[in-house]
Design an enzyme around this catalytic site. Sequence first.
Site, PDB file in Angstrom:
ATOM      1  N   CYS A 104      -7.627 -25.221   5.499  1.00 54.24           N
ATOM      2  CA  CYS A 104      -7.505 -24.591   5.588  1.00 54.24           C
ATOM      3  C   CYS A 104      -7.942 -23.759   6.973  1.00 54.24           C
ATOM      4  O   CYS A 104      -9.102 -24.140   7.363  1.00 54.24           O
ATOM      5  CB  CYS A 104      -8.447 -23.381   4.968  1.00 54.24           C
ATOM      6  SG  CYS A 104      -8.072 -21.771   5.201  1.00 54.24           S
ATOM      7  N   MET A 317      -2.030 -17.815   8.222  1.00 53.79           N
ATOM      8  CA  MET A 317      -2.800 -19.014   8.114  1.00 53.79           C
ATOM      9  C   MET A 317      -3.432 -19.002   9.191  1.00 53.79           C
ATOM     10  O   MET A 317      -2.593 -20.025  10.779  1.00 53.79           O
ATOM     11  CB  MET A 317      -1.903 -19.980   7.289  1.00 53.79           C
ATOM     12  CG  MET A 317      -1.965 -19.942   5.876  1.00 53.79           C
ATOM     13  SD  MET A 317      -0.319 -18.548   5.965  1.00 53.79           S
ATOM     14  CE  MET A 317       1.056 -20.120   6.536  1.00 53.79           C
TER      15      MET A 317
END
Length: 395
Positions: A104, A317
């Site tokens: 992430c 993201m």
Amino acid sequence: MSHAAQVKIPATYIRGGTSKGVFFRLQDLPESCQVPGAARDRLFMRVIGSPDPYAAHIDGMGGATSSTSKCVILSKSTRPEHDVDYLYGQVAIDKAFVDWSGNCGNLSTAAGAFAIHAGLVDAARIPEEGVCVVRIWQANIGKTIIAHVPVSAGQVQETGDFELDGVTFPAAEIVLEFLDPSDDGEEGGSMFPTGNLVDELEVPGVGTFKATMISAGIPTVFVNAADIGYSGAELREDINGDPVALARFEKIRVAGALRMGLMETPEEAATRQHTPKIAFVAPPRDYVAASGKGIVAGDIDLLVRALSMGKLHHAMMGTAAVAIGTAAAIPGTLVNLAAGGGERSAVRFGHPSGVLRVGAEARQVDGQWTVTKAIMSRSARILMEGWVRVPGDSL
């Protein structure tokens, strides 16, 4: 009838970039969860509140979106030239599954800040005032991330005036460097797994589309917005309220996963929604972001919309931003062409919540493209710290 009492585990709830997650020090986890396996997965699912058929995460710390159903483990690194090892788990919302296959990028920001806050960085390396360089080993993908974390009075500085579209309030800026973010050179892998900058991707039952499939930051399948009937200026509600559109995106993603060699069967790809990502690109145009702010075409290089865990992301993201910056730096990719083509070391792209700038240093060696570094700015803030509680029988 007796029931197992709740167990409390030291934890910190942190926003990193446009995501948030529950952070743990490895040594604070129950012994059975200090190693990979079913016990750790059960713990993280119970912490987040998954699987939840109501898709609400009422009985957990998750927020029922891909941006908020995350857990992180940090520990002191045994690797030379690194401060901490950072391991990330993407918890599925309605399935009993934790995906460990990728990183992430947004929570990479929080990993740097948490490393200092949790005492995992050598105190001698933390200035009283200035910037602490935290050297992070991203254990999921085996890559190095450098976080430049501002420090005030010997502590992480969290407040500031840096504004990040997709986050409501300003905070202190943290600069991230993703070193060698592509997969080239690892076990025969390649930044472009198919060997091409652009492929004709055949999607059963949907059609054939031009696609750039790249593995940088996170494996990502890029298609042209116009080829699938979009302008590139869509907001979250334009896509996520359309189950037919979401099913079509998933078919494109699965076809890309198979073509990239990431999975062997459609069934396997369907259970691993974290990777690859699916995104669509378009040349710049005026639009109104989710916040109501007007985005002017002249202020951006291109438009990008990306899906995460089967839904259009409300912003972007961080790992996909690395893929965008890398692909934009390589002439001939769909991302580069949408931005106007040619050589470039940085792009400003419009996403549903606003604008993000990402830079990448790419070069061609012996006919193969490689990227040495991708850079972007995010922010992080601790929201709550103390203990998270889970029923003892969930361990």
